[in-house]
Structures are given as structure tokens and as C-alpha cells.
Design a protein around this motif. Structure first.
Motif, short mmCIF file in Angstrom:
data_model
loop_
_atom_site.label_atom_id
_atom_site.label_comp_id
_atom_site.label_asym_id
_atom_site.label_seq_id
_atom_site.Cartn_x
_atom_site.Cartn_y
_atom_site.Cartn_z
N VAL A 76 0.82 -1.21 0.00
CA VAL A 76 0.00 0.00 0.00
C VAL A 76 0.85 1.25 0.00
CG1 VAL A 76 -1.60 1.37 1.42
CG2 VAL A 76 -2.04 -1.06 1.02
N LYS A 77 1.94 1.23 0.78
CA LYS A 77 2.77 2.43 0.90
C LYS A 77 3.53 2.76 -0.38
CE LYS A 77 3.40 2.35 5.91
NZ LYS A 77 4.38 2.38 7.03
N LYS A 78 3.53 1.84 -1.33
CA LYS A 78 4.15 2.14 -2.61
C LYS A 78 3.39 3.25 -3.35
CE LYS A 78 6.11 -2.48 -3.27
NZ LYS A 78 6.11 -3.71 -4.11
N SER A 79 2.14 3.45 -2.96
CA SER A 79 1.35 4.53 -3.58
C SER A 79 1.75 5.90 -3.03
CB SER A 79 -0.14 4.31 -3.33
OG SER A 79 -0.46 4.45 -1.94
N PHE A 80 2.42 5.93 -1.87
CA PHE A 80 2.73 7.20 -1.22
C PHE A 80 3.79 8.01 -1.97
CE2 PHE A 80 1.37 5.79 3.33
CZ PHE A 80 0.08 5.59 2.86
N THR A 81 4.52 7.36 -2.88
CA THR A 81 5.50 8.10 -3.67
C THR A 81 4.83 9.15 -4.56
OG1 THR A 81 5.45 6.23 -5.23
CG2 THR A 81 7.28 6.32 -3.65
N LEU A 82 3.51 9.05 -4.70
CA LEU A 82 2.78 10.06 -5.46
C LEU A 82 2.90 11.43 -4.79
CD1 LEU A 82 1.11 9.91 -8.06
CD2 LEU A 82 -0.95 9.71 -6.66
N ILE A 101 -0.56 14.53 -4.34
CA ILE A 101 -1.14 14.31 -3.02
C ILE A 101 -0.12 14.80 -1.99
CG2 ILE A 101 -2.46 12.29 -3.78
CD1 ILE A 101 -0.46 10.57 -2.11
N ALA A 102 -0.55 14.94 -0.74
CA ALA A 102 0.38 15.34 0.32
C ALA A 102 -0.01 14.64 1.62
CB ALA A 102 0.35 16.85 0.51
N PHE A 103 0.96 14.48 2.49
CA PHE A 103 0.77 13.93 3.83
C PHE A 103 0.05 12.58 3.86
CE2 PHE A 103 0.24 18.68 4.20
CZ PHE A 103 1.56 18.93 4.52
N PRO A 104 0.48 11.63 3.04
CA PRO A 104 -0.18 10.32 3.06
C PRO A 104 0.12 9.56 4.36
CG PRO A 104 1.78 10.22 1.70
CD PRO A 104 1.62 11.66 2.09
N GLU A 105 -0.89 8.85 4.86
CA GLU A 105 -0.73 8.06 6.08
C GLU A 105 -1.43 6.71 5.90
OE1 GLU A 105 -2.19 10.07 9.53
OE2 GLU A 105 -1.18 11.95 9.06
N LYS A 107 -2.85 3.70 8.41
CA LYS A 107 -3.09 3.43 9.82
C LYS A 107 -4.20 2.42 10.01
CE LYS A 107 -5.47 7.92 10.11
NZ LYS A 107 -5.45 9.23 10.81
N LYS A 108 -4.19 1.81 11.17
CA LYS A 108 -5.21 0.85 11.55
C LYS A 108 -6.37 1.57 12.20
CE LYS A 108 -3.03 -3.20 10.80
NZ LYS A 108 -3.58 -4.35 10.07
N ASP A 109 -7.56 1.17 11.84
CA ASP A 109 -8.78 1.71 12.44
C ASP A 109 -9.62 0.52 12.91
OD1 ASP A 109 -10.92 3.22 13.24
OD2 ASP A 109 -11.68 3.61 11.22
N GLY A 110 -9.31 0.06 14.12
CA GLY A 110 -9.94 -1.18 14.59
C GLY A 110 -9.41 -2.34 13.80
N TYR A 111 -10.31 -3.10 13.18
CA TYR A 111 -9.91 -4.24 12.36
C TYR A 111 -9.56 -3.82 10.93
CZ TYR A 111 -11.61 -7.32 16.06
OH TYR A 111 -11.79 -7.96 17.26
N ASN A 112 -9.83 -2.57 10.60
CA ASN A 112 -9.62 -2.11 9.23
C ASN A 112 -8.35 -1.29 9.11
OD1 ASN A 112 -12.13 -3.19 8.32
ND2 ASN A 112 -13.16 -1.46 9.32
N SER A 113 -7.78 -1.31 7.91
CA SER A 113 -6.62 -0.47 7.59
C SER A 113 -7.08 0.60 6.61
CB SER A 113 -5.51 -1.30 6.95
OG SER A 113 -5.03 -2.27 7.86
N ILE A 114 -6.67 1.84 6.86
CA ILE A 114 -7.10 2.93 5.99
C ILE A 114 -5.90 3.71 5.49
CG2 ILE A 114 -9.34 3.16 7.13
CD1 ILE A 114 -8.23 5.68 8.51
N VAL A 115 -6.11 4.42 4.40
CA VAL A 115 -5.13 5.34 3.85
C VAL A 115 -5.78 6.71 3.83
CG1 VAL A 115 -3.95 6.04 1.73
CG2 VAL A 115 -3.89 3.65 2.46
N THR A 116 -5.04 7.72 4.26
CA THR A 116 -5.57 9.08 4.23
C THR A 116 -4.49 10.02 3.69
OG1 THR A 116 -6.58 10.86 5.53
CG2 THR A 116 -4.91 9.51 6.64
N PHE A 117 -4.90 11.04 2.96
CA PHE A 117 -3.99 12.00 2.36
C PHE A 117 -4.78 13.25 1.99
CE2 PHE A 117 -5.66 9.08 -0.77
CZ PHE A 117 -6.14 9.91 -1.76
N VAL A 118 -4.09 14.29 1.58
CA VAL A 118 -4.79 15.49 1.14
C VAL A 118 -4.38 15.82 -0.28
CG1 VAL A 118 -4.99 16.44 3.47
CG2 VAL A 118 -3.04 17.09 2.04
#
Length: 326
Positions: A76-82, A101-105, A107-118
Motif C-alpha cells: 500500500v505504501k508504494k502509492s505514497f511516492t505520489l 497528493i500530500a501527507f499520506p498516512e 493506519k489501523k482503524d480497529g480491524y480495518n486499515s485505511i489510507v488518508t492524504f490530502v
């Protein structure tokens, strides 16, 4: 003639992409922008957006960036090079350098994994502009493509009916291949980029293209290339689709939400059927005027005991348009 009706910001972003994970991430940004504009938020409810101070924050399930059968979340983090990629953007005479994009993260949200960025609001508006005036590409097809060259060629031919002639250097620039020394020679560019993209569209997309080259200039070399879009007669629509692409099937209709709901509930129309009548309905006026006319047509159809109400609606709207056009 313009190269493409797709805004420069979209093409520039795509031509900067280096891997499939960056491409999927940008694809979901396009998907969410389309769903917001076309009032299909419920179809992409897993993707959240928040607007604040010239930025739009996007949050989506990390699994959306993985291919079918891929459970390796380290990818998943391979997308952060954007976030390291920038595009030059101009509007109203003001030039800006924007990170895609900027500030990609991750993180775990309970049982789920999420990606967030601006993303910057200017890029977000460019995405909305892309969806606002033109027939959309098929996003499930976008997600099936593996090469950025194939994705960009798909966008170019999906929005073009007639042949377009490009200078070879211009097409290299559009495809993001102009900085590759190995593609300086046009023959290598054709075989490694154009032919490769064509083979992938032939295999995976409902539209593809043919091409021809013209010799120009003193050296008599090939400097112009004509791209001719065509329907892919060999295309076989995939029988199944994963959960992510199912969300994308109904992001086509440019009508108010209540008009869409009325067509779906009263006429039992699918999104594809709505596309046939949307241009007529869109010219009626306000949302309330649209629904009132649709209700009147339905009442008349029932009074006349019409069995094919969808066909009756189409003919009635067509007649209404002819009368208005005078």
C-alpha cells in the motif's frame, strides 16, 4: 484541434505515475470526484472527503489499493511516492506547483486499515471539471489496466470519436515518455510505448485505437502520428468484478439526485437506461420541473395502458425536445 478534452492537470498527474499502486490511488481520487459531482456518494461511501483551507482530505480503505488476491498491505505504501510528484497548474493567470497528493498516512482503524492524504483544492476542481462536461471513462476498465501508458491512451481514445494527429514529441510528453532517453528514437517509442499500450487496450478495454505515421521534415523521418479510436470488437466483458469495481458501475448520469431516484423507482430504469434520456431531461429546467414532467408522462402512459413505459418516456421526451426547439 485540441489534443484532448481531458484537462491538463489530469494528464500531467497520470504521466507522473510510476507504479500500479500510485495509479490505483489516483484512480480512486477520480472515482470519488465523479461520485461527488454525480450525486452517487452512496456508491462510494467507504471513501470519505473533508474540505478545509484549500485542501481536500481523502480517506479510503487500504484494500482498495491492492489487486484481486493481493493481501500484502506492505504494498500500500508504494502509492505514497505520489506525494513526491508535482505538476504545474495554471488558472486565472496564476501559476502554481502542486503536489498530486500530500501527507499520506497508513493506519489501523480497529480491524480495518485505511489510507488518508490530502490534495490541493485546485487539483480537486480540475477533477470536477473533468467529470462536468464530458462522457466519462469506464473506471473498472481503468482499474484493470496495468500500464500508465495504456491508461492515458485509454483516456485519450475514450473521449475522442475522430482521428487526432499529434507531433511525435507532443505525444511523448502527454504520455510522460519524453524524459526517457531510450524513447528519444521514435521507432523505440512506437514499439515500447504505443504498441504496448495498444496491446493492453486490445486485451482489456472496450475501446482501443489504430495508428499511422507520416513522414515530414527534411530528414523524411516519422514526426507525426495519427491516433484513430475504435470500438474493440474482440473485447469480452469480465463475468465477475471485485467489490471495489462494483461501486463504480453507476457513476454516469448527470441529473439531480431526486430525478435519478424518480427514474429508478417510478420507471425502474437502470443507470445505463437513464443515460439514453439524460440529455433530454437535463434541458427541462429545475429538478422539480423535471420530476413534474416525468410524472405527467407516466400518468399519460398509465391512462393509455402503455406496457413499455421506458420506451414511451423516451419518445415523449424526444417530442418535447423537438417542440421546444421549434
Amino acid at each position: 484541434m485540441k489534443d484532448s478534452i481531458i484537462p491538463y492537470a489530469i494528464i500531467s498527474s497520470l504521466s507522473s505515475i510510476d507504479n500500479i499502486y500510485e495509479m490505483r490511488l489516483f484512480g480512486w481520487i477520480i472515482a470519488k470526484a465523479q461520485s461527488v459531482l454525480k450525486l452517487y456518494n452512496k456508491d462510494l461511501s467507504d471513501i470519505n472527503i473533508e474540505h478545509a483551507m484549500q485542501l481536500t482530505r481523502v480517506t479510503l480503505p487500504a484494500r482498495y489499493l491492492l489487486g484481486i488476491g493481493d493481501n500484502n498491505y506492505r504494498n500500500v505504501k508504494k502509492s505514497f511516492t505520489l506525494a513526491k510528484k508535482m505538476i504545474e497548474y495554471e488558472r486565472d493567470g496564476i501559476e502554481k506547483s502542486l503536489n498530486i497528493i500530500a501527507f499520506p498516512e497508513y493506519k489501523k482503524d480497529g480491524y480495518n486499515s485505511i489510507v488518508t492524504f490530502v490534495i490541493h483544492q485546485e487539483l480537486w476542481h480540475a477533477l470536477l471539471n473533468f467529470t462536468k462536461g464530458y462522457r466519462l471513462i469506464n473506471l473498472p476498465t481503468y482499474m484493470r489496466l496495468q500500464s500508465t501508458y495504456a491508461v492515458i491512451m485509454y483516456m485519450l481514445v475514450s473521449n475522442q470519436k475522430n482521428p487526432v494527429t499529434y507531433r511525435m514529441d507532443r505525444l511523448k510528453q502527454i504520455l510522460g515518455a519524453d524524459q526517457r532517453k531510450s524513447y528519444k528514437h521514435n521507432g523505440m517509442f512506437i514499439s515500447k510505448v504505443i504498441e504496448s499500450a495498444k496491446r493492453e487496450l486490445d486485451d482489456k478495454a472496450p475501446v482501443t485505437f489504430d495508428y499511422g505515421m507520416d513522414r515530414t521534415g527534411l530528414g523524411g523521418g516519422y514526426h507525426d502520428i495519427t491516433i484513430t479510436p475504435k470500438k474493440n470488437e474482440k473485447y469480452i466483458k469480465p463475468k465477475g468484478s471485485d467489490e471495489k469495481t462494483q461501486h463504480l458501475q453507476q457513476q454516469r448520469v448527470r441529473l439531480p439526485e431526486n430525478t435519478i431516484s424518480y427514474l429508478r423507482d417510478a420507471y425502474l430504469m437502470t443507470a445505463k437506461e437513464m443515460e439514453v434520456v439524460e440529455n433530454y431531461i437535463a434541458q427541462i429546467g429545475s429538478e422539480s420541473a423535471q420530476i413534474q414532467l416525468l410524472a405527467d408522462i407516466l400518468t399519460t402512459a398509465r391512462r393509455r395502458n402503455v406496457q413499455n413505459k421506458k420506451g414511451y418516456l423516451y419518445e415523449a421526451l424526444k417530442n418535447e425536445y423537438r417542440a421546444a426547439s421549434g
